[in-house]
Every structure is written in C-alpha cells, then in structure tokens.
Write a protein that holds these residues in place. Structure first.
Motif: not given
Length: 236
Positions: A51-65
C-alpha cells in the motif's frame, strides 16, 4: 526489482494497470516454483508495504496469472518473433477462497482489539500457548478412524458478517432469541444429564481442563483479565 529485493506481484500489477495493461502474465525462468498464494491472503505487514508503494489499500485492478515455464517460454518466443503478434485470452473464474483487502484487514483488526478478542488471543500466543491445534488434532483423528469430519468454523469475513446480521433487531432475530431462551431449560438438562448416545460435554470439559499446564492457566487468566479490562474501559 534489485537483486535480493524482489518486487511483490501486487505492486507490479498496480503499476501495470496504471500503464494501461489489461493483465499481468508471470513466467517462471528458473527451476524453482513460483509462489502460488493468492493476492490478498498474505500478511498485513506485506500488504502495508504494498500500500505504501502503490498508494492503494485495495486489490490490483487487473488479474495476475502465473504461467508454467514451458507455456511461458512459448509465449515469449511468439512475442519475440513479431511485436504485438501474440494474443492471450483467459477467463477469471469465481474463487471462494477468503481474501481481504488491507482496509478490511485494518477494520477487522481494530474490531478484534476493541472487542477484546484480539487481546485475548494475542496474549495467549505471546505465552507460547498453541491455539487452534484442536481442529488439526480432530481432523487427524477422524481420518485415522474413517469418520467424516466437518469444520463449522468460519473465516473473519463471514464471522463479522454473521455477527452483524445477528445483532440487527429484525423480527426473525427477535423470534430466534425468544425461542433460544425457551429452549434453555431443555439444553441445560441435556448438558447436565447427557443421553447414552450424546457427548458428555461437561465431563469432557473437566478432563480437558485438568490436562492444561500451569502456563496455560496463567496465560488464560492474564489474557481474560486484560481483555475484559479493555472492553470495560471502551464501553464506559
């Protein structure tokens, strides 16, 4: 990332989404297997760093496969033959595995501490008392004896959801409360005088209590006192 400091996949997915990517495909170049745990099932410390690196507390908006080595190498070869020549299509299926965003973890951790449950289990674990081993022991014993074992425990997401639904003063909850109070004498009688095919809960509780070590009793006493003290202070 730099050598010895790998970048988490969640950070890569956030950065790739901001760059316009639709998904992140991870190819394993080495013989060692990649980590296969789901995003959102890691520790709170790891999620805080993300969260500190991305400034987001949620899941990534795209999938990781994560791709195996052989299919991943074929995909790389197709990409190297001609730029933008390879096309990848996959479907993200529904996953019932419990995952929590960082904001949900923080809310649940605050609720656990304020309710005293987190303090209770935290002090017990600090005293090196193993908590939850009874579920594993029950499963091993049931498998050894060929008895089907059904776990009725719930994860934190379902726990707080069911607790919130049970506390609402709906007609159904009020009726269940009345029926529960009416059934109390019958349940108490069955608890004190179990039938021939029923489990002697009182006797089993006494036997388990006698098997506890002194360290376990001290940990329970300290944890219960601290948890009740904090809960009482918050309710004032």
């Amino acid at each position: 990332g730099p050598p010895g400091h790998p970048v988490p996949f969640a950070v890569k997915a956030h950065h790739a989404a901001r760059g316009g990517a639709s998904a992140v495909l991870v190819v394993n170049f080495e013989e060692e297997a990649l980590l296969t745990h789901r995003l959102g099932s890691g520790s709170m410390e790891t999620d805080c760093r993300v969260a500190l690196k991305t400034r987001s507390c949620g899941f990534p908006p795209i999938p990781v496969l994560l791709l195996p080595q052989e299919p991943g190498n074929r995909l790389l070869q197709e990409c190297q033959k001609q730029q933008n020549a390879a096309r990848v299509q996959f479907q993200v299926l529904h996953d019932s595995y419990p995952r929590r965003t960082l904001r949900r973890q923080l809310c649940q951790a605050s609720a656990l501490i304020c309710s005293g449950i987190g303090i209770l289990y935290g002090i017990i674990q600090l005293c090196a008392v193993k908590v939850g081993e009874e579920f594993l022991a029950a499963e091993e014993t049931s498998r050894a004896n060929g008895i089907p074992c059904l776990c009725i425990d719930v994860d934190l997401d379902h726990f707080w959801g069911r607790l919130g639904q049970a506390l609402l003063p709906t007609p159904r909850n009020l009726a269940n409360a009345v029926l529960s109070w009416l059934a109390l004498p019958r349940i108490l009688f069955a608890f004190l005088f179990p039938g021939p095919r029923s489990v002697d809960v009182l006797g089993s509780t006494l036997l388990h209590a006698l098997s506890f070590r002194i360290r376990t009793w001290i940990a329970f006493a300290i944890a219960a006192y601290c948890a009740s003290h904090v809960s009482g202070w918050l309710l004032k």
